[in-house]
Scaffold this motif. Structure first.
Motif, PDB file in Angstrom:
ATOM      1  N   THR A 181       0.952  -1.459  -0.456  1.00 25.24           N
ATOM      2  CA  THR A 181      -0.106   0.102  -0.283  1.00 25.24           C
ATOM      3  C   THR A 181       0.876   1.447   0.021  1.00 25.24           C
ATOM      4  O   THR A 181       2.315   0.861  -0.061  1.00 25.24           O
ATOM      5  N   MET A 217     -10.108  -9.981   3.878  1.00 21.71           N
ATOM      6  CA  MET A 217     -10.790  -8.811   3.422  1.00 21.71           C
ATOM      7  C   MET A 217     -11.797  -8.390   4.718  1.00 21.71           C
ATOM      8  O   MET A 217     -12.339  -7.690   5.142  1.00 21.71           O
ATOM      9  N   ARG A 224      -9.902  -6.461   7.345  1.00 23.03           N
ATOM     10  CA  ARG A 224     -10.161  -4.974   6.793  1.00 23.03           C
ATOM     11  C   ARG A 224     -11.343  -4.646   7.359  1.00 23.03           C
ATOM     12  O   ARG A 224     -11.957  -3.453   7.973  1.00 23.03           O
ATOM     13  N   ARG A 252      -9.251  -4.106  11.840  1.00 26.05           N
ATOM     14  CA  ARG A 252      -8.594  -5.360  12.273  1.00 26.05           C
ATOM     15  C   ARG A 252      -7.363  -4.206  11.558  1.00 26.05           C
ATOM     16  O   ARG A 252      -7.100  -4.288  10.336  1.00 26.05           O
ATOM     17  N   GLU A 310      -3.423  -3.901   9.294  1.00 28.84           N
ATOM     18  CA  GLU A 310      -3.132  -4.608   8.406  1.00 28.84           C
ATOM     19  C   GLU A 310      -2.187  -5.501   8.786  1.00 28.84           C
ATOM     20  O   GLU A 310      -2.630  -6.674   8.088  1.00 28.84           O
ATOM     21  N   CYS A 322      -5.056  -8.364   9.084  1.00 26.17           N
ATOM     22  CA  CYS A 322      -5.349  -9.027   8.128  1.00 26.17           C
ATOM     23  C   CYS A 322      -4.862  -9.467   7.262  1.00 26.17           C
ATOM     24  O   CYS A 322      -5.499 -10.418   6.739  1.00 26.17           O
TER      25      CYS A 322
END
Length: 311
Positions: free
Chosen positions: A226, A255, A258, A262, A264, A267
């Motif tokens: 990201t 997903m 997310r 939660r 990253e 996840c």
């Protein structure tokens, strides 16, 4: 409720043989037939995680009826727009001696223009009831490669988070609409950027071009890239039975985490755990709740530095 879009639904048939060889006859030791297609695999994992989910797509003939009926038995609501012909059959041959997995997939039935229009109307009706959209899988004949771009535009207009798992032009065009996440595997990523990506460094070099991406790397785990972070999660443990659907399981659990708000890193742990748990079973998306969470606690995560495109 999460919308899991699978335009090219299928019957996924897995046959386990002692050893696979050409020009011979073999008898399967085990056979499993379940509803399939990447979006259905995603939906199955979301259902395991107790997330409300609805499958949208097309269904044709007896195979399409099988998909609908079996999903209902699994407790997964679906709305498949009818089209002529038969929904596709996807065959996986598992060779227990060589530990190989061979997939043979039909292309799917031709979708007429009026059926595509009916499906878009169905999709738009469901959007106000959704909290997220996951678009997964191949585009059947008769459906333009721009279909995911249109779906993403409409989901974003409805202010819904949307994830895309596709390949080739369907992925390229879908990315133009700015999905919140794409989930390519290494082969799909290589096709997207037009060069081979044999090493982790190669993947990291092209990742900044993608926007937010969850990149599945098979036995090497997965990378989350990201604008604010790049994480690598991995865990090697247990005997692999069938990896089919592990990427879908990765995306579904990621997903889910997310949407729960939660972090990253957590996840990614959940996603990698679900991908591995899936590989322990026949039948895509057949991982279990306790497996996902037990494995998630063991997933190793490290922060990576992205390489520039120029190296």
């Amino acid at each position: 409720m999460i919308l899991a879009v699978t335009l090219n639904a299928s019957i996924d048939k897995t046959m386990v043989v002692p050893h696979l060889s050409l020009n011979g006859r073999r008898y399967a030791d085990e056979v499993l037939s379940i509803p399939g297609g990447k979006g259905i695999n995603v939906a199955r994992v979301l259902h395991t995680l107790a997330a409300p989910v609805t499958v949208l797509g097309f269904g044709a003939g007896h195979n399409g009826q099988f998909v609908t009926e079996q999903l209902e038995l699994e407790g997964i609501p679906c709305e498949l727009v009818p089209v002529p012909g038969e929904s596709r059959m996807c065959l996986t041959l598992v060779d227990m001696l060589e530990h190989t997995h061979t997939e043979i997939n039909e292309r799917g039935p031709e979708v007429p223009a009026h059926s595509l229009q009916a499906w878009h109307e169905s999709y738009r009706r469901w959007l106000p009831r959704a909290r997220a959209v996951i678009l997964s899988g191949s585009v059947p004949p008769g459906v333009p490669d721009s279909v995911y771009r249109t779906c993403i535009e409409e989901a974003r207009a409805a202010r819904l988070p949307v994830a895309l798992d596709a390949k080739n032009d369907a992925l390229r065009l879908g990315m133009e609409a700015g999905p919140d996440l794409i989930k390519p595997n290494r082969e799909e990523l290589s096709d997207l950027v037009g060069e081979p990506l044999p090493t982790m460094d190669d993947v990291l070099r092209v990742a900044p071009r993608l926007g937010p991406a969850l990149i599945s790397l098979g036995e090497e785990g997965a990378i989350l890239s990201t604008p604010s972070v790049c994480l690598h999660g991995w865990l090697k443990r247990g005997t692999i039975v069938s990896p089919v659907g592990s990427g879908d399981s990765l995306l579904a659990a990621f997903m889910w985490g997310r949407l729960q708000g939660r972090p990253e890193e957590e996840c990614l742990r959940l996603g990698v755990a679900a991908g591995l748990a899936n590989a322990w079973h026949l039948g895509a998306g057949s991982c279990r709740w306790e497996e996902i969470f037990n494995l998630a606690a063991q997933v190793q995560v490290r922060e990576l530095v992205l390489r520039s495109a120029a190296g």
